[in-house]
Design an enzyme around this catalytic site. Structure first.
Site, short mmCIF file in Angstrom:
data_model
loop_
_atom_site.label_atom_id
_atom_site.label_comp_id
_atom_site.label_asym_id
_atom_site.label_seq_id
_atom_site.Cartn_x
_atom_site.Cartn_y
_atom_site.Cartn_z
N GLN A 102 -3.91 3.63 4.53
CA GLN A 102 -4.96 3.26 3.59
C GLN A 102 -5.88 2.23 4.24
O GLN A 102 -5.43 1.36 4.99
CB GLN A 102 -4.35 2.67 2.32
CG GLN A 102 -3.80 3.75 1.39
CD GLN A 102 -3.30 3.16 0.11
OE1 GLN A 102 -2.54 2.22 0.13
NE2 GLN A 102 -3.74 3.69 -1.01
N VAL A 143 0.87 -1.18 0.00
CA VAL A 143 0.00 0.00 0.00
C VAL A 143 0.90 1.22 0.00
O VAL A 143 2.02 1.19 0.49
CB VAL A 143 -0.96 0.05 1.21
CG1 VAL A 143 -1.99 -1.05 1.14
CG2 VAL A 143 -0.19 -0.01 2.52
N SER A 144 0.41 2.33 -0.56
CA SER A 144 1.22 3.53 -0.70
C SER A 144 1.46 4.23 0.62
O SER A 144 2.45 4.92 0.81
CB SER A 144 0.58 4.50 -1.69
OG SER A 144 0.54 3.92 -2.97
N THR A 145 0.52 4.13 1.56
CA THR A 145 0.69 4.75 2.89
C THR A 145 0.28 3.75 3.95
O THR A 145 -0.38 2.75 3.68
CB THR A 145 -0.17 6.01 3.05
OG1 THR A 145 -1.54 5.61 3.17
CG2 THR A 145 -0.03 6.94 1.87
#
Length: 566
Positions: free
Chosen positions: A15, A10-12
């Site tokens: 999320q 996941v990008s952060t």
């Protein structure tokens, strides 16, 4: 046996819902078990990493283990979890196909074992990459819009300012503002960034991040319009990259409190322009390669040495000269170090010492423990380059001697022999003991089959023999793995750099019984290759103020400190 690699990203860390790590993990585990029928799996998680490329720790670990043949399947939630970049994904997919690994995307539900499945995969990825680029364009437009309104877009706050969380912008730091004014006022007086730097250092003033001043950092302060209240955005393509065309800049005048006046700012920048023009900054510098650049350190202040070219010799050759940072960047009255050494002295010392280290290794390979530490030291210091050296620090010599003994025989090959004191590792000792028991059992089995009157059938013999040999192979794998883990913890154990040194010297016909004439060969061999060679072998060279080499540290951690005659 089938085993799946479950990759999650996941990008952060924040999320939620369908893209969260726990959700992805649960779904992929269930898919592996109940759809693919693969119960053996391992999860690789990269939280907080972008999908713009594959430079992620767990992804790289997974790929490394795929190359080792550990997995039969790679399972992801969506293909953009791997990468939103078409080229990165294609390279990854082509590579795993070489190892017969099946790629599965749970969300897109396609079968890459068919031509249509592969085509669909690539089409989907094209749109994923397009989405990323469109998102980047939208973000860029928003940033420009914010800058036009004079809003902060995020960047290191310059000297003289602090970031205010309430205002969401930089505000004046009165103490640092005094330093900024000092820089502007001093430059107006002396018209030299070098003199400003010396005065800052003499007064014990550091940069905003507690670093040392350079003429460039001072120049950057004087050139920065932020100090007159002007907010400039989109000035460069990257923080330290090429300047954009002026029509692309976003400039907002009188946007925030100034520290210096516009009149002084413009006056000082004109002086800088004039000085730069007078120095002829458009001249092309000579591309001079310094063989030991970045490797030399001062024994007094521990700062790196700066490389420059020495005076030309009678044949036109200009060797390098290396001087302490404090010597180069300070005027005479401010210097605390006077260290310096020329390539003419440094080169012969280092390259002959490396050659002697190879000879020491060959000596121990031949004679083993019959060769003494004193004999190794004599070989290491053989040659006119070391006539002033009385010896090597006893601790360093002993360590080197022990490492050479432990690695005897395998130095010139890729593998490294298991250290002789490895038996101290109890786990490894247990594995070896178990291996001996099974080997004895195998021997008894063969005796029983071949010589016993009540001999077993050939079928039973072969089955049992195969079982025992399989157990031995398994233990051998464990011993190898444990030996490598143990060996990695021994300082200086990895002497593979000696192999590189040997190959280089042999390739250039430099390795023989005679001393190497560095000052002759450096004019004949490509200096870039020689520089690369030194970077592969040497980690650090420490030089004393009397221009003697006090120590050499090699890339594997071995360090040799020298004792000089007075």
């Amino acid at each position: 046996m089938e085993k799946a690699a479950l990759y999650i990203r996941v990008s952060t860390h924040h999320q939620i819902d369908k893209d969260s790590l726990p959700f992805q993990k649960k779904e992929l585990i269930n898919y592996s078990k109940y759809v693919l029928g693969v119960d053996e799996y391992e999860i690789f998680e990269d939280a907080g990493y972008s999908g713009k490329n594959t430079d992620r720790p767990k992804f790289q670990e997974m790929m490394s283990r795929i190359r080792a043949g550990e997995f039969t399947h790679v399972l992801v939630w969506k293909i953009d979890r791997v990468s939103r970049n078409l080229r990165d994904f294609t390279e990854m997919y082509d590579e795993i196909k070489k190892y017969n690994v099946t790629f599965i995307s749970k969300n897109e539900q396609f079968d890459t074992s068919t031509a249509m499945g592969e085509a669909m995969l690539k089409i989907i990825l094209v749109f994923a990459e397009l989405e990323r680029k469109l998102t980047a364009e939208r973000v860029y437009s928003i940033m420009l819009s914010r800058a036009e309104k004079g809003l902060w877009n995020g960047a290191p706050v310059p000297l003289g300012y602090d970031f205010d969380e309430e205002l969401k912008f930089a505000v004046v730091n009165e103490e640092e503002a005094k330093i900024v004014k000092f820089i502007f006022d001093t430059y107006e007086e002396v018209k030299s960034t070098g003199e400003v730097k010396h005065r800052l250092e003499a007064n014990g003033i550091r940069t905003k991040r507690n670093g040392h001043w350079t003429t460039k950092t001072i120049s950057d302060v004087i050139r920065n319009p932020f100090y007159v209240g002007t907010y400039r955005y989109n000035y460069r393509y990257s923080p330290h990259g090429k300047i954009r065309p002026e029509e692309e800049w976003v400039v907002v005048e009188d946007n925030h409190p100034a520290i210096v006046s516009k009149e002084q700012y413009e006056k000082l920048n004109k002086i800088m322009d004039s000085n730069a023009h007078g120095r002829g900054t458009d001249r092309t510098k000579e591309n001079h390669i310094h063989v030991f650049k970045g490797l030399i350190s001062c024994s007094k202040c521990n700062k790196n040495y700066i490389a420059s070219t020495d005076r030309p010799r009678s044949d036109g050759y200009r060797p390098s000269v290396y001087r302490c940072y404090n010597y180069v960047h300070n005027k005479k009255q401010y210097r605390t170090c006077s260290g310096g050494i020329g390539e003419v002295k440094l080169g012969p010392f280092v390259i002959n010492y490396i050659a002697n280290l190879i000879k020491s290794n060959e000596f121990i390979s031949t004679y083993g423990s019959k060769g003494t530490e004193k004999e190794v030291e004599k070989i290491l210091l053989k040659g006119s380059s070391f006539k002033g050296v009385a010896g090597i620090i006893a601790q360093d010599l002993k360590h080197t001697y022990e490492v050479l003994l432990k690695n005897t025989g395998d130095i010139l090959f890729d593998s490294i022999e298991e250290p002789k004191d490895i038996e101290q590792d109890m786990e490894l000792e247990s594995l070896k003991s178990e291996k001996k028991k099974i080997e004895r059992a195998l021997q008894r089995l063969e005796d029983l089959y071949l010589f016993s009157e009540d001999s077993m059938s050939e079928k039973n013999y072969l089955v049992k023999k195969q079982e025992l040999e399989k157990r031995i192979n398994s233990i051998n794998d464990k011993i190898k793995k444990r030996s490598q883990e143990y060996s990695r913890n021994l300082p200086g154990h990895d002497l593979s750099f000696i192999k590189k040194a040997t190959q280089y010297l042999l390739a250039h016909n430099l390795y023989n019984d005679r001393a190497i004439n560095y000052n002759k060969i450096v004019k004949m061999i490509d200096k870039k290759l020689l520089q690369d060679f030194m970077q592969c072998v040497v980690k650090k060279i420490t030089v004393d103020e009397d221009k003697t080499i006090s120590s050499i540290e090699f890339v594997n951690g071995l360090s040799h400190r020298f004792i000089y005659r007075k």
